[in-house]
Structures are given as C-alpha cells and as structure tokens.
Write an enzyme that holds these catalytic residues in place. Structure first.
Site, PDB file in Angstrom:
ATOM      1  N   GLY A 135       0.872  -1.300   0.059  1.00  0.00           N
ATOM      2  CA  GLY A 135      -0.040   0.007   0.016  1.00  0.00           C
ATOM      3  C   GLY A 135       0.877   1.335  -0.080  1.00  0.00           C
ATOM      4  O   GLY A 135       0.438   2.295  -0.601  1.00  0.00           O
ATOM      5  N   GLU A 169       3.587   4.570   5.778  1.00  0.00           N
ATOM      6  CA  GLU A 169       2.550   3.610   5.512  1.00  0.00           C
ATOM      7  C   GLU A 169       1.362   4.464   4.943  1.00  0.00           C
ATOM      8  O   GLU A 169       1.293   5.808   4.776  1.00  0.00           O
ATOM      9  CB  GLU A 169       1.966   3.243   7.187  1.00  0.00           C
ATOM     10  CG  GLU A 169       2.290   2.018   7.486  1.00  0.00           C
ATOM     11  CD  GLU A 169       1.380   0.950   6.648  1.00  0.00           C
ATOM     12  OE1 GLU A 169       0.939   1.056   5.657  1.00  0.00           O
ATOM     13  OE2 GLU A 169       0.591   0.033   7.398  1.00  0.00           O
ATOM     14  N   ASP A 170       0.679   3.957   4.118  1.00  0.00           N
ATOM     15  CA  ASP A 170      -0.250   4.423   3.245  1.00  0.00           C
ATOM     16  C   ASP A 170      -1.287   4.983   4.389  1.00  0.00           C
ATOM     17  O   ASP A 170      -1.865   5.950   4.523  1.00  0.00           O
ATOM     18  CB  ASP A 170      -0.995   3.496   2.293  1.00  0.00           C
ATOM     19  CG  ASP A 170      -1.358   2.068   2.855  1.00  0.00           C
ATOM     20  OD1 ASP A 170      -1.170   1.787   4.005  1.00  0.00           O
ATOM     21  OD2 ASP A 170      -2.050   1.177   2.129  1.00  0.00           O
ATOM     22  N   ASP A 207      -5.037   2.703  10.776  1.00  0.00           N
ATOM     23  CA  ASP A 207      -6.314   2.198  11.382  1.00  0.00           C
ATOM     24  C   ASP A 207      -6.378   1.833  12.625  1.00  0.00           C
ATOM     25  O   ASP A 207      -6.136   2.606  13.712  1.00  0.00           O
ATOM     26  CB  ASP A 207      -6.710   1.303  10.364  1.00  0.00           C
ATOM     27  CG  ASP A 207      -8.168   0.632  10.414  1.00  0.00           C
ATOM     28  OD1 ASP A 207      -8.952   1.458  11.154  1.00  0.00           O
ATOM     29  OD2 ASP A 207      -8.687  -0.134   9.639  1.00  0.00           O
ATOM     30  N   LYS A 225      -6.900   7.036  10.108  1.00  0.00           N
ATOM     31  CA  LYS A 225      -8.247   6.788  10.530  1.00  0.00           C
ATOM     32  C   LYS A 225      -8.362   6.773  12.203  1.00  0.00           C
ATOM     33  O   LYS A 225      -8.370   5.866  12.815  1.00  0.00           O
ATOM     34  CB  LYS A 225      -8.734   5.402  10.343  1.00  0.00           C
ATOM     35  CG  LYS A 225      -9.442   5.370   8.922  1.00  0.00           C
ATOM     36  CD  LYS A 225     -10.200   3.949   8.739  1.00  0.00           C
ATOM     37  CE  LYS A 225     -10.432   3.589   7.377  1.00  0.00           C
ATOM     38  NZ  LYS A 225     -10.706   2.316   6.942  1.00  0.00           N
ATOM     39  N   PHE A 277     -14.297   2.868   4.369  1.00  0.00           N
ATOM     40  CA  PHE A 277     -13.200   2.126   3.473  1.00  0.00           C
ATOM     41  C   PHE A 277     -12.604   2.634   2.286  1.00  0.00           C
ATOM     42  O   PHE A 277     -13.501   3.116   1.328  1.00  0.00           O
ATOM     43  CB  PHE A 277     -13.747   0.727   2.959  1.00  0.00           C
ATOM     44  CG  PHE A 277     -12.532  -0.227   2.690  1.00  0.00           C
ATOM     45  CD1 PHE A 277     -11.826  -0.748   3.947  1.00  0.00           C
ATOM     46  CD2 PHE A 277     -12.116  -0.457   1.489  1.00  0.00           C
ATOM     47  CE1 PHE A 277     -10.779  -1.630   3.639  1.00  0.00           C
ATOM     48  CE2 PHE A 277     -10.893  -1.155   1.107  1.00  0.00           C
ATOM     49  CZ  PHE A 277     -10.365  -1.747   2.426  1.00  0.00           C
ATOM     50  N   ASP A 334      -5.763  -0.379  -1.382  1.00  0.00           N
ATOM     51  CA  ASP A 334      -6.672  -1.335  -2.316  1.00  0.00           C
ATOM     52  C   ASP A 334      -7.855  -2.033  -1.319  1.00  0.00           C
ATOM     53  O   ASP A 334      -7.791  -1.783  -0.385  1.00  0.00           O
ATOM     54  CB  ASP A 334      -5.546  -2.637  -2.462  1.00  0.00           C
ATOM     55  CG  ASP A 334      -5.537  -3.448  -1.360  1.00  0.00           C
ATOM     56  OD1 ASP A 334      -4.974  -2.654  -0.052  1.00  0.00           O
ATOM     57  OD2 ASP A 334      -5.769  -4.540  -1.517  1.00  0.00           O
ATOM     58  N   ARG A 370      -5.383   0.370  -6.539  1.00  0.00           N
ATOM     59  CA  ARG A 370      -4.491   0.916  -5.945  1.00  0.00           C
ATOM     60  C   ARG A 370      -3.780   2.312  -7.052  1.00  0.00           C
ATOM     61  O   ARG A 370      -3.241   3.217  -6.334  1.00  0.00           O
ATOM     62  CB  ARG A 370      -3.238  -0.098  -5.906  1.00  0.00           C
ATOM     63  CG  ARG A 370      -3.270  -0.816  -4.926  1.00  0.00           C
ATOM     64  CD  ARG A 370      -1.981  -1.592  -4.456  1.00  0.00           C
ATOM     65  NE  ARG A 370      -2.123  -2.974  -3.736  1.00  0.00           N
ATOM     66  CZ  ARG A 370      -2.252  -2.855  -2.268  1.00  0.00           C
ATOM     67  NH1 ARG A 370      -2.262  -1.990  -1.716  1.00  0.00           N
ATOM     68  NH2 ARG A 370      -2.426  -4.146  -1.845  1.00  0.00           N
TER      69      ARG A 370
HETATM   70  P1  IMP Z   1      -3.806  -1.081  11.139  1.00  0.00           P
HETATM   71  O1  IMP Z   1      -2.882  -2.618  11.506  1.00  0.00           O
HETATM   72  O2  IMP Z   1      -5.305  -1.600  11.614  1.00  0.00           O
HETATM   73  O3  IMP Z   1      -3.603   0.185  11.555  1.00  0.00           O
HETATM   74  O4  IMP Z   1      -3.876  -1.374   9.551  1.00  0.00           O
HETATM   75  C1  IMP Z   1      -3.066  -0.659   8.845  1.00  0.00           C
HETATM   76  C2  IMP Z   1      -3.302  -1.193   7.523  1.00  0.00           C
HETATM   77  O5  IMP Z   1      -4.598  -1.709   7.213  1.00  0.00           O
HETATM   78  C3  IMP Z   1      -2.998  -0.378   6.468  1.00  0.00           C
HETATM   79  O6  IMP Z   1      -1.616  -0.556   5.800  1.00  0.00           O
HETATM   80  C4  IMP Z   1      -3.771  -0.783   5.229  1.00  0.00           C
HETATM   81  O7  IMP Z   1      -2.969  -1.756   4.345  1.00  0.00           O
HETATM   82  C5  IMP Z   1      -5.096  -1.472   5.762  1.00  0.00           C
HETATM   83  N1  IMP Z   1      -6.067  -0.400   5.830  1.00  0.00           N
HETATM   84  C6  IMP Z   1      -6.575   0.080   6.637  1.00  0.00           C
HETATM   85  N2  IMP Z   1      -7.944   0.722   6.357  1.00  0.00           N
HETATM   86  C7  IMP Z   1      -7.785   0.667   5.070  1.00  0.00           C
HETATM   87  C8  IMP Z   1      -8.710   1.174   4.077  1.00  0.00           C
HETATM   88  O8  IMP Z   1      -9.832   2.134   4.399  1.00  0.00           O
HETATM   89  N3  IMP Z   1      -8.640   1.157   2.692  1.00  0.00           N
HETATM   90  C9  IMP Z   1      -7.485   0.016   2.784  1.00  0.00           C
HETATM   91  N4  IMP Z   1      -6.873  -0.587   3.435  1.00  0.00           N
HETATM   92  C10 IMP Z   1      -6.826  -0.289   4.591  1.00  0.00           C
HETATM   93 MG    MG Z   2      -0.574  -1.546   4.310  1.00  0.00          MG
END
Ligand code: IMP
Ligand code: MG
Length: 179
Positions: free
Chosen positions: A43, A98-99, A102, A130, A151, A158, A164
C-alpha cells in the site's frame, strides 16, 4: 474504476501538496541523522516514492511486508512479517512509511520489531489516519490527512488488491465489499 467510488476525498493535487509539506518537515528533522525509510508493502509504495522524491537528503530505501487484511476490510490484530528488510538497522533512524493507520496494530508491531533490532530511533509517517479506530497505543509522527471510518481506496490503498492505481483517495461504494 470511477463508478465504484462513492466520493473523492483527496485529489491528486491536494495529495501532492501535502506530500511536499511532509517531505519538508521530515527533511529538516532528519538532515543530521542516518535515515532509513521503510515502506510497508504494498500500500505505501506510491506514497513512499512520491515522498522520497521530494526529499533532498541522504537516505536509504527498504521495504517490509506484513500480513494484511486479505480480501476483508478489518484488521485481524496479529501482525506477521511476510517479507523482511534486507539491511541491518542497528543505529539507524528508521522512518516507517505507511499508506494508512487504522487500528494501529501494524505500526505498533513494526515499531517494536525495529527497536528490538537496535534501531536508534523509530518514527512513522502515514498519508492517512483513521484516528477514531485506534486500538494500539500509537500515534504517527507525521500525518497527511485525518480520515473518517470508511473504506478507502486509491493512491496505493486497495480493496482485495485492486484500485491502488487511482490517482486520488476515495471512498469505495459499500456494495463493492459487502456482497
Ligand atoms: P492497522 O494495523 O489496523 O492500523 O491497519 C493498517 C493497514 O490496514 C494499512 O496498511 C492498510 O493496508 C490497511 N487499511 C486500513 N484501512 C484501510 C482502508 O480504508 N482501505 C484500504 N486499506 C486499509
Ligand atoms: Mg498497508
């Protein structure tokens, strides 16, 4: 692709402008450090490259891949390294790119891993945050935009490996992933 997008949140120019701002800050903070930028595959790649190309300081490029959501839209909470760095990070100033953050589980786990391997400092830079979904106790050091709990796809993000290559960040229509 456009017909699967409910709303565009950040267009290409807005993202480019924000990346320039972030690059200027990072460049200032890291000019006397030993910067290793670690991109989280897949990502972060588009953000990573655009960010790096706005920076005029010495740095090294490396990537890591961790377990992802698969075809789902929620984080599982356990993070596994699927493809590892190809360099020793002892004494380096690691910046995780990071993209999107979350739950924060990915970033939290990566920071622990890099610190345990002897990085001198570990910070993070996320294009999107987020923030209301945070579970792990972590805040990125550099953030592009705070985003709502929807989302999102595009600019590297993606759904099931697709979208992407959208030039903007948009909200995916729920009917695409809730079937
Ligand atoms: P975390 O570990 O929950 O913070 O997740 C981070 C990863 O979840 C990111 O690197 C993204 O790949 C993926 N992710 C979280 N939210 C989204 C979204 O809205 N769209 C696409 N990928 C997401
Ligand atoms: Mg990611």
């Amino acid at each position: 692709m456009k017909r699967d997008i409910e709303e565009i949140l950040f267009d290409e120019d807005t993202i480019k402008g924000k990346i320039k701002e972030l690059a200027a800050k990072i460049q200032e903070d890291y000019k006397d450090k030993d910067l290793l930028m670690v991109g989280v595959l897949n990502g972060a790649v588009i953000f990573y490259v655009n960010l790096m190309m706005e920076m005029d300081i010495i740095m090294e490029m490396n990537f890591i891949r961790v377990s992802s959501y698969g075809a789902g839209t929620k984080s599982s909470g356990n993070v596994r390294v699927l493809y590892d760095l190809e360099t020793n990070i002892v004494g380096k100033d690691v910046l995780i790119v990071e993209d999107i953050i979350d739950s924060g589980n990915t970033l939290y786990a990566l920071r622990e891993i890099f610190l345990s391997r002897g990085a001198r400092t570990v910070k993070s830079c996320c294009l999107l945050d987020k923030v209301e979904r945070r579970e792990a106790n972590i805040m990125p050091d550099y953030v592009g935009f705070i985003v709502p709990d929807k989302f999102l796809v595009g600019y590297g993000l993606d759904f099931a490996g697709k979208y992407r290559n959208l030039k903007y960040v948009g909200v995916l229509k729920p009917e695409i992933y809730s079937v």
